[in-house]
Write an enzyme that holds these catalytic residues in place. Structure first.
Site, PDB file in Angstrom:
ATOM      1  CB  ALA A 182      -2.283  -2.259  -4.774  1.00 33.56           C
TER       2      ALA A 182
ATOM      3  CB  SER B  29      -0.684   5.278  -1.913  1.00 38.31           C
ATOM      4  OG  SER B  29      -0.862   3.981  -1.388  1.00 38.31           O
TER       5      SER B  29
ATOM      6  CD  GLU C 250      -3.789  11.446  -9.125  1.00 41.22           C
ATOM      7  OE1 GLU C 250      -4.687  12.125  -9.650  1.00 41.22           O
ATOM      8  OE2 GLU C 250      -3.954  10.750  -8.114  1.00 41.22           O
TER       9      GLU C 250
ATOM     10  CB  SER D  85      -5.295  -0.400  -6.360  1.00 42.10           C
ATOM     11  OG  SER D  85      -4.928   0.882  -6.760  1.00 42.10           O
TER      12      SER D  85
HETATM   13  N1  HPA Z   1       5.812  -0.913  -7.068  1.00 37.93           N
HETATM   14  C1  HPA Z   1       5.234   0.233  -6.674  1.00 37.93           C
HETATM   15  N2  HPA Z   1       3.943   0.344  -6.428  1.00 37.93           N
HETATM   16  C2  HPA Z   1       3.177  -0.747  -6.578  1.00 37.93           C
HETATM   17  C3  HPA Z   1       3.714  -1.971  -6.990  1.00 37.93           C
HETATM   18  C4  HPA Z   1       5.107  -2.055  -7.253  1.00 37.93           C
HETATM   19  O1  HPA Z   1       5.652  -3.107  -7.616  1.00 37.93           O
HETATM   20  N3  HPA Z   1       2.673  -2.850  -7.062  1.00 37.93           N
HETATM   21  C5  HPA Z   1       1.554  -2.165  -6.688  1.00 37.93           C
HETATM   22  N4  HPA Z   1       1.862  -0.901  -6.394  1.00 37.93           N
END
Ligand code: HPA
Length: 270
Positions: free
Chosen positions: A112, A208, A85, A29
């Site tokens: 992300a 991930s 998923e 992401s």
């Molecule tokens: N927690 C888990 N996964 C994430 C977060 C988070 O705060 N932000 C982006 N992916």
């Protein structure tokens, strides 16, 4: 997914894209625009590769793209199957084993994550130095042979991390470095959970990357991983967490992230 699917997928990649590049970049992401940096791009959709996952979450393209970034030939994987998923950690097993069978040497992952370090702000980047498999699920369950007991020290190759730090510095990007804790999701964490993960010594939390790192290490590939902080983790600040918020921060930060990734990709000496 079986050995035939992997062999067939690897030969399709070789036939359509040529010999394997040394580096495959798995886009998470916020990192999607990196695919547009690839020159002379040739694409193979996951749907044509039997070892690759069918993707559920919208907005994920699901394709392998080969081409060059500067003078460096790369393969880009746009689209990741997440453990949240299905509950299984094996979503990317066939895809990553196909990369290894094709001849890719390094899996460069991006994702992300939520920041659990007050000095690491949304939009900033973190090089993963190590991970904590909080989920305690493995993509290697049922794997035969002694190879399954694979060593996970230096999972994120120290020499390549050093090169990544230098490349980020050269383009003026502040690059944090720290430990990534893998949670299953899809719900975000509670503040109590975040305090526990902090006490465990992790700086970032996400859904991930860890399964893919295990698969790649088991397959004999090197791994490097960059996290984009899209939010401060639960309870650290007043904001309410949401996927929309995560994506909005990711979009705002993606230009610098992509430029940094391009610099890293071009600088690595494998
Ligand atoms: N927690 C888990 N996964 C994430 C977060 C988070 O705060 N932000 C982006 N992916």
């Amino acid at each position: 997914m079986n050995k035939n699917d992997i062999a067939q997928s690897a030969s399709t990649l070789a036939a359509r894209l040529g010999p394997a590049p040394d580096i495959a970049v798995l886009l998470g992401s916020g990192w999607g625009p990196f695919a547009e940096q690839v020159q002379g791009a040739v694409d193979v959709p996951y749907a044509e590769l039997p070892a690759f996952p069918a993707l559920g979450v919208g907005g994920h393209k699901g394709l392998v793209r080969a081409g060059t970034v500067g003078t460096r030939r790369v393969a880009v994987l746009a689209g990741r199957k997440h453990a949240y998923e299905t509950g299984e950690a094996t979503g990317m097993l066939g895809a990553i084993r196909t990369l290894a069978a094709w001849g890719v040497k390094l899996l460069l992952q991006t994702n992300a994550a939520g920041s659990m370090d007050a000095t690491m702000r949304p939009g900033e980047l973190m090089l993963i130095s190590d991970h904590i498999n909080l989920v305690q699920r493995s993509p290697l369950i049922g794997e035969p042979g002694d190879g399954r007991f694979c060593d996970m020290s230096d999972a994120y190759t120290p020499a390549l991390r050093q090169q990544a730090r230098a490349a980020a510095a050269a383009v003026g990007t502040q690059l944090h470095e720290g430990i990534y804790a893998w949670v299953l999701g899809p719900q975000f964490e509670t503040p109590a959970e975040i305090r526990m993960f902090q006490a465990f010594g992790a700086q970032a939390v996400g859904m991930s990357t860890v399964p893919e790192t295990i698969i790649a290490r088991h397959a004999g590939m090197k791994v490097l991983a960059l996290s984009m902080m899209t939010n401060m983790a639960a309870g650290m600040e007043k904001e309410t967490l949401s996927h929309a918020h995560t994506l909005a921060t990711a979009n705002a930060a993606s230009e610098r992230a992509v430029a940094t990734l391009a610099a890293v990709v071009q600088s690595l000496e494998l």
